[in-house]
Structure formats: structure tokens, C-alpha cells
Design a protein around this motif. Structure first.
Motif, PDB file in Angstrom:
ATOM      1  N   VAL A  53     -54.096  99.640  34.244  1.00  0.00           N
ATOM      2  CA  VAL A  53     -53.904  99.054  35.853  1.00  0.00           C
ATOM      3  C   VAL A  53     -52.645  98.085  35.700  1.00  0.00           C
TER       4      VAL A  53
ATOM      5  N   ALA B 153     -53.260 103.081  37.511  1.00  0.00           N
ATOM      6  CA  ALA B 153     -53.363 102.473  38.962  1.00  0.00           C
ATOM      7  C   ALA B 153     -52.161 101.499  39.076  1.00  0.00           C
ATOM      8  N   ASP B 154     -51.317 101.687  39.739  1.00  0.00           N
ATOM      9  CA  ASP B 154     -50.033 100.934  40.010  1.00  0.00           C
ATOM     10  C   ASP B 154     -49.366 101.524  41.517  1.00  0.00           C
ATOM     11  N   PRO B 155     -49.264 100.836  42.492  1.00  0.00           N
ATOM     12  CA  PRO B 155     -48.629 101.255  43.730  1.00  0.00           C
ATOM     13  C   PRO B 155     -47.473 101.553  43.621  1.00  0.00           C
TER      14      PRO B 155
ATOM     15  N   HIS C 254     -52.555 106.712  40.835  1.00  0.00           N
ATOM     16  CA  HIS C 254     -53.489 105.848  41.905  1.00  0.00           C
ATOM     17  C   HIS C 254     -52.913 104.778  42.275  1.00  0.00           C
ATOM     18  N   ALA C 255     -52.991 104.663  43.769  1.00  0.00           N
ATOM     19  CA  ALA C 255     -52.129 103.475  44.247  1.00  0.00           C
ATOM     20  C   ALA C 255     -52.814 102.076  43.979  1.00  0.00           C
ATOM     21  N   SER C 256     -54.299 102.464  43.805  1.00  0.00           N
ATOM     22  CA  SER C 256     -55.076 100.953  43.143  1.00  0.00           C
ATOM     23  C   SER C 256     -56.014 101.248  42.246  1.00  0.00           C
TER      24      SER C 256
ATOM     25  N   LYS D 183     -59.250 100.497  42.594  1.00  0.00           N
ATOM     26  CA  LYS D 183     -60.355 101.077  43.411  1.00  0.00           C
ATOM     27  C   LYS D 183     -60.149 102.533  43.601  1.00  0.00           C
TER      28      LYS D 183
ATOM     29  N   THR E 207     -51.379  93.880  35.039  1.00  0.00           N
ATOM     30  CA  THR E 207     -50.950  93.122  36.168  1.00  0.00           C
ATOM     31  C   THR E 207     -50.680  91.881  36.313  1.00  0.00           C
TER      32      THR E 207
ATOM     33  N   GLN F   5     -59.332  92.289  39.754  1.00  0.00           N
ATOM     34  CA  GLN F   5     -59.350  93.512  39.369  1.00  0.00           C
ATOM     35  C   GLN F   5     -60.527  93.792  38.200  1.00  0.00           C
TER      36      GLN F   5
END
Length: 308
Positions: A9, A35-37, A47-49, A51, A67, A75
């Protein structure tokens, strides 16, 4: 035991430079998502997030959260609520209260929460702790000085509340000191140099002592150019122990006892696998508590603006 299905993340500099190689080198892990925008890695599901990663990856076992500090509590809480084990890059939270709440939640859910003080896995740390145990500590000098422009380029969040400024690397020194010194110690005074355009300090001079009034001094500075300094010196009745190069070299009275290549993150991930296997946690907040004390007790002096 099957590999731990792990998600990263946040995929910034620390994740790319340290977490990714350590995960790749450990057969006990399978990296199944990032997960990282803004950032992705070829060949790994993006994945953008967090979640979105949790929803898309039911087989996910654990996450490593890399993060910025102010995002970690929400998170980590989300991951724990979804039944996932959590590794928290240092520091484990923006406040002590956040970490306490996560620790309680992990215990209730019987999940692993790991406050990953990576510097404690440096090669010389265990031997330094063993050598100092039971010895008379007479004085401690900590010098942790590096160039923010080299190590934190473009990371403007580090100069905002929760970013900690020079305490972002300085907390590594505190994680080592709290690991190797045989007695707890307490902050007595602090001077914090804060750039006129920042909210967090660029330098700090700290004075600690333990219950036996042992003087422990620390100097942190983000303005170091040329060679970087990550050193701890401990004077005892049996001589001076020096843990230098961030813990890679251990010397006694100038005689090198141990010097090895950095393997902090491989050791960190080996420890996380042990914790996950036993569904136990390792959450030591002592280094973060010292930083909080510095912000509480510190005298602030405005200095020249920081320009990257």
C-alpha cells in the motif's frame, strides 16, 4: 507453509528501493497487488486504493503500508477490519493514540500488527545490545545527519504536520538507542530548528537521561552535505562502543568487531513472517514516544526557508 499473499500500500521510493527487493528475495511471500493511485509495477495487479485491492483480492493475507504517516491509521484499520495482517513502515502512526487503537484492534481480531523499525535489523544491533547489557553506561552521543534533498526529494508531506521533518530519519536513531541501551531514558530538553516555510524541524538537538542521570545527547540535521552521518557512541567502564553507518559497523574502542552489508528489510520481512505464523504482534512505540516528547518539550527557533 504456503507463501503469504502480500499487498503493498503506497509504492513510492521506500517501497521500490527497500520493500520490493526484500519481498522478491523471500520465498515466504507472494506479491499479489499494489495499491497506489499514481504508481504501478509491471506484472503485478494495480489498484487505485487499498479498498479496491481488498475487494478485488479475497486471497490477500497481509499488507505492508508504506504511505505517508497521516494516512496509515485509516488504512491499517481498514485492513485489520478485513482480516488482514499489517506491517507498518516506520513510524507506525502520526500519533501514539492511533497506534494504541490499532494495537487493540489487532489483538481483538487475533491478527498481526508489526511496527517495523527497520534500523533494528541492521547487522551490528544485536551484538551491540548484548555487549552493553549489564555494563555501566557513562554517556551516549547520537549523531544522525543527512541531506533531505538526496533522501526525500519531492516529499513535501515531510514538512507538514505529521511528516516529522528531521525526525523521519532521526526516529531511526531513537529506534536503535531504545533497542541497545539497557535502561529506559527520558527527554529533558530539546531545541528544534524549523524553516520559515515549514511546519516541522530541519534540525534538532536533544538531551536525554535515564534514572541514573546518564547523559544522552542526540543531534539530528537534514542539512548535511557530503558524507552522511548515522552514528551512536556509548561510553562505558569497559570502553567505547560505536555503532556507525546506521548499524552496519560495530566497533569497540576503535577496533572493528563487525561490518556487513545492509540487510535491514530482509530481516524485517523474516520477522513479519514469524509474527504472522504465530498471529502475534510486535508494536513498540518507544521511538515515537520520544519524538512526541520532543514536539511537546522542544523550544522552536525559526531558521532560513527550505528550498529543494
Amino acid at each position: 507453509m504456503p507463501p503469504i499473499n502480500l499487498g503493498l500500500v503506497g509504492f513510492g521510493k521506500i517501497a521500490r528501493d527497500q520493500h520490493l527487493p526484500a519481498i522478491a528475495a523471500n520465498s515466504g511471500y507472494r506479491l499479489v497487488g499494489i495499491a497506489d493511485p499514481h504508481s504501478r509495477l509491471d506484472g503485478v495487479a494495480h489498484h487505485a486504493s487499498l479498498k479496491a485491492m481488498l475487494d478485488a483480492t479475497p486471497a490477500l493475507d497481509a499488507v505492508a503500508i508504506c504511505t505517508p504517516t497521516h494516512l496509515r491509521h485509516s488504512q491499517a484499520r481498514l485492513a485489520l477490519e478485513h482480516g488482514k495482517h499489517v506491517l507498518l513502515e516506520k513510524p507506525p502512526g502520526a500519533t501514539l493514540s492511533e497506534v494504541d487503537e490499532l494495537s487493540d484492534l489487532a489483538e481483538r481480531r487475533q491478527l498481526t500488527l508489526f511496527a517495523a523499525w527497520h534500523s533494528r535489523f541492521a547487522p551490528g544491533v544485536a551484538q551491540a545490545r548484548q555487549w552493553l547489557a549489564g555494563r555501566e553506561i557513562r554517556a551516549v552521543e547520537i549523531e544522525w545527519k543527512e541531506d533531505a534533498r538526496v533522501w526525500h526529494p519531492g516529499q513535501t508531506w515531510i514538512w507538514e504536520p505529521g511528516g516529522m521533518g528531521v525526525f523521519d530519519p532521526g526516529i531511526n536513531a531513537l529506534s536503535l538507542a531504545t533497542e541497545i541501551l539497557p535502561r529506559p531514558f527520558f527527554l529533558r530538553s530539546a531545541n528544534l530548528a524549523v524553516p520559515s516555510n515549514c511546519q516541522t524541524p530541519i534540525a534538532a538537538d536533544l538531551a536525554f537521561s535515564d534514572v541514573q542521570e546518564t547523559p544522552i545527547r542526540a543531534a539530528f540535521d537534514f542539512r548535511q552535505t557530503g558524507p552522511q552521518t548515522w552514528d551512536i557512541h556509548v561510553d562505558t567502564e569497559a570502553g567505547r562502543l560505536s555503532l556507525t553507518q546506521g548499524g552496519r559497523r560495530l566497533s569497540i574502542d576503535g577496533r572493528v568487531e563487525l561490518e556487513a552489508e545492509e540487510r535491514e528489510y530482509p530481516g524485517l520481512y523474516a520477522r513479519f513472517a514469524e509474527l504472522v505464523a504465530g498471529r502475534t504482534s510486535d508494536v513498540d512505540v518507544a521511538p515515537l514516544r520520544h519524538v512526541a516528547d520532543a514536539f511537546l518539550l522542544g523550544r522552536r527557533k525559526r531558521v532560513a526557508a527550505y528550498v529543494e
